[in-house]
Scaffold this active site. Structure first.
Site, short mmCIF file in Angstrom:
data_model
loop_
_atom_site.label_atom_id
_atom_site.label_comp_id
_atom_site.label_asym_id
_atom_site.label_seq_id
_atom_site.Cartn_x
_atom_site.Cartn_y
_atom_site.Cartn_z
N ILE A 129 -2.50 -7.84 14.01
CA ILE A 129 -1.47 -7.72 15.06
C ILE A 129 -2.04 -7.00 16.28
O ILE A 129 -1.82 -7.39 17.43
CB ILE A 129 -0.23 -6.97 14.51
N PHE A 185 -4.31 3.08 14.77
CA PHE A 185 -4.40 4.16 13.79
C PHE A 185 -5.30 3.68 12.67
O PHE A 185 -5.26 2.50 12.33
CB PHE A 185 -3.01 4.52 13.22
N ASN A 200 0.85 -1.20 0.00
CA ASN A 200 0.00 0.00 0.00
C ASN A 200 0.88 1.25 0.00
O ASN A 200 2.10 1.14 -0.02
CB ASN A 200 -0.94 -0.02 1.21
N ASP A 217 -3.85 -6.26 4.72
CA ASP A 217 -4.92 -7.09 5.28
C ASP A 217 -4.95 -8.48 4.65
O ASP A 217 -5.46 -9.43 5.23
CB ASP A 217 -6.28 -6.41 5.06
N LYS A 226 -11.60 -3.65 18.27
CA LYS A 226 -10.24 -4.14 18.50
C LYS A 226 -9.82 -4.00 19.97
O LYS A 226 -8.70 -4.34 20.31
CB LYS A 226 -9.26 -3.39 17.60
N LYS A 250 -13.84 0.71 15.29
CA LYS A 250 -12.57 -0.02 15.43
C LYS A 250 -12.05 0.03 16.86
O LYS A 250 -11.47 -0.93 17.35
CB LYS A 250 -11.50 0.55 14.48
N LYS A 253 9.72 -16.25 -10.88
CA LYS A 253 8.92 -15.17 -11.46
C LYS A 253 7.79 -15.72 -12.33
O LYS A 253 8.03 -16.60 -13.17
CB LYS A 253 9.85 -14.27 -12.28
N1 CTP Z 1 -3.73 -3.63 11.96
C1 CTP Z 1 -2.95 -4.67 12.43
N2 CTP Z 1 -2.89 -5.84 11.75
C2 CTP Z 1 -3.56 -6.00 10.60
C3 CTP Z 1 -4.37 -4.95 10.10
C4 CTP Z 1 -4.42 -3.77 10.80
O1 CTP Z 1 -2.33 -4.51 13.48
N3 CTP Z 1 -3.48 -7.15 9.95
C5 CTP Z 1 -3.81 -2.38 12.75
C6 CTP Z 1 -3.22 -1.16 12.06
O2 CTP Z 1 -1.84 -0.99 12.40
C7 CTP Z 1 -4.06 -0.03 12.63
C8 CTP Z 1 -5.41 -0.68 12.90
O3 CTP Z 1 -5.18 -2.08 12.92
O4 CTP Z 1 -3.58 0.42 13.88
C9 CTP Z 1 -6.48 -0.35 11.93
O5 CTP Z 1 -6.08 -0.78 10.65
P1 CTP Z 1 -7.15 -0.82 9.48
O6 CTP Z 1 -6.47 -1.37 8.25
O7 CTP Z 1 -7.81 0.50 9.39
O8 CTP Z 1 -8.17 -1.85 10.09
P2 CTP Z 1 -8.92 -3.07 9.50
O9 CTP Z 1 -9.28 -3.93 10.65
O10 CTP Z 1 -8.10 -3.68 8.42
O11 CTP Z 1 -10.26 -2.41 8.95
P3 CTP Z 1 -10.79 -2.04 7.48
O12 CTP Z 1 -9.84 -2.61 6.47
O13 CTP Z 1 -12.12 -2.67 7.47
O14 CTP Z 1 -10.86 -0.56 7.46
#
Ligand code: CTP
Length: 425
Positions: free
Chosen positions: A325, A341, A225, A294, A359, A355, A304
């Site tokens: 995490i 965040f 990303n 994600d 979480k 969230k 490759k």
């Molecule tokens: N995070 C994490 N581990 C993951 C995905 C996210 O620790 N596999 C943490 C990010 O570091 C951040 C928080 O979760 O602090 C929110 O991340 P976000 O991508 O916004 O959350 P998602 O649960 O993936 O929600 P969505 O994609 O539905 O917005």
């Protein structure tokens, strides 16, 4: 006991407000350079350590002898000075700085920095540093209001530089108008107001994740990303300045590592999880700033993928969810204060609150990345910090300033949580 004596002792033992701050002072070629020895003395009185970088034009107005005498450090003026480079090269100087102060910042200096020149020591230090940069402009009033200068100032604002002054008044050339360099006291007050980070995290161990993760598809391709890592790195610097012992677990980024912080470099979400969980019980605060992927490919090809041989017009990737995490940390029976965040493109506050709850976080910092001026690659940010019973909004400002505000707010929230007995361990 003589009480007045006790209070005098307390006053004199208090640390100066900017104690330990390392400032690189870049002196441009303007008449206001005559004020820089006084500026250096005032910064030192506040507890700063100052190294002066004198431009060639600056040396026409103030001497290296004066500036080395008042700063107590060798003045640096040559990019090609081999001896100085051996002692502390320009990159080390850039890393050494907690703040780069440009005073006087002349029209020419601003123009060169705005266009990214790297042909003298000061411009290379500017490009190489990750420290915040403050400029105190000084020039003739007509030069200051000229469209070209204002264009450069706008550009530098966007690049994250902060400006103190210029003041309006009588000028050395006889004109009256905006362009006088702010007085040394005002410059020092500005730095104190902006960067005097109270030691609100003294003695705390802080773990921060930052940047993106990369999930390999084959040896040359990955899923990732746009995260630049800037906000997480700024938070690491701010936590360090606030007295914390900081470990930064970072995905692949191309920004300078912060000084004084332990850095663990990782690639994938799984590496990041391992680095975080291996020692999490030793931390007091966890900031999960990383944009963790994600999803990852279910399997990684060892060779490759050949477009012509293996994909007839389209390639279908099988993806699986990565571990969350943050959830793994909040599910621990004994855990640190946890701050998440979230970068959202819409319904920012509602998604943030959801969230926070889902979480099991103590706080979450949300921002709207659909606005390109505060997005992933930008040097500025505008965020809202949500916690179970309230919120704080931080208006658009540099990622360093945002980091500083987040650190002091989290330190207070954590303190009030432990006072009210909502500890997690
Ligand atoms: N995070 C994490 N581990 C993951 C995905 C996210 O620790 N596999 C943490 C990010 O570091 C951040 C928080 O979760 O602090 C929110 O991340 P976000 O991508 O916004 O959350 P998602 O649960 O993936 O929600 P969505 O994609 O539905 O917005």
């Amino acid at each position: 006991m003589n009480t007045s004596h006790v209070s005098t002792r307390a006053e004199t033992t208090e640390a100066p407000s900017l104690a330990g701050m390392r400032i690189v002072l870049g002196v441009g070629g303007g008449i206001a350079a005559y004020k820089t020895p006084d500026l250096v003395r005032k910064l030192i009185t506040k507890g700063c350590e100052v190294t002066v970088v004198l431009t060639e034009a600056g040396s026409k107005f103030v001497t290296t002898h004066t500036l080395s005498a008042v700063s107590g450090n060798q003045v640096r003026n040559e990019l090609w000075d081999e001896q100085a480079e051996r002692a502390m090269g320009h990159i080390e100087l850039a890393r050494w700085a907690d703040l780069l102060l440009l005073a006087p910042a002349t029209a020419d200096l601003l123009a060169r920095l705005a266009s990214g020149h790297a042909n003298d020591l000061l411009s290379t230090v500017y490009l190489a540093t990750t420290a915040p940069v403050v400029a105190a402009p000084a020039m003739n009033q007509a030069m200051w209001v000229h469209k070209a200068t204002q264009r450069n100032v706008d550009q530098l604002h966007r690049d994250g530089i902060e400006f103190v002054g210029p003041e309006v008044g009588d000028q050395a050339c006889g004109d009256v108008g905006p362009g006088r360099m702010s007085e040394p006291e005002s410059i020092v007050e500005f730095i104190e107001a902006s960067y005097n980070q109270p030691k609100c995290m003294d003695g705390l161990k802080v773990l921060i994740t930052a940047g993106p993760t990369r999930e390999p598809i084959d040896p040359v391709r990955f899923v990732s990303n746009y995260s630049s890592g800037r906000q997480g790195f700024a938070l690491a610097r701010a936590a360090h300045r606030a007295g914390a012992d900081v470990t930064l677990v970072s995905g692949p980024v191309s920004i300078q590592r912060p000084e004084g912080v332990s850095l663990i470099e990782v690639q994938t979400a799984s590496d990041m999880k391992n680095a975080v969980m291996s020692d999490i019980s030793n931390y007091d605060v966890f900031f999960s700033v990383a944009a963790v992927a994600d999803y990852r490919p279910v399997s990684t090809k060892g060779k490759k993928i050949k477009r012509h041989l293996e994909c007839s017009g389209k390639l279908v990737l099988d993806l699986e969810e990565t571990d969350d995490i943050l959830r793994s940390v909040t599910q621990l029976s004994s855990r640190p204060f946890v701050v998440g965040f979230a970068a959202e493109t819409h319904n920012t506050i509602e998604f943030g609150r959801e969230k926070l709850q889902r979480k099991g976080l103590d706080a979450i910092v949300v921002n709207d990345v659909s606005d390109p001026t505060i997005g992933f690659e930008s040097t500025e940010n505008e965020v809202t910090l949500l916690y179970p019973h309230g919120k704080c909004a931080f208006q658009k400002q540099s990622k360093d300033k945002i980091a500083q505000s987040i650190i002091s707010t989290i330190a207070s929230l954590r303190k009030s949580q432990s006072i009210s007995g909502i500890a997690h361990s």
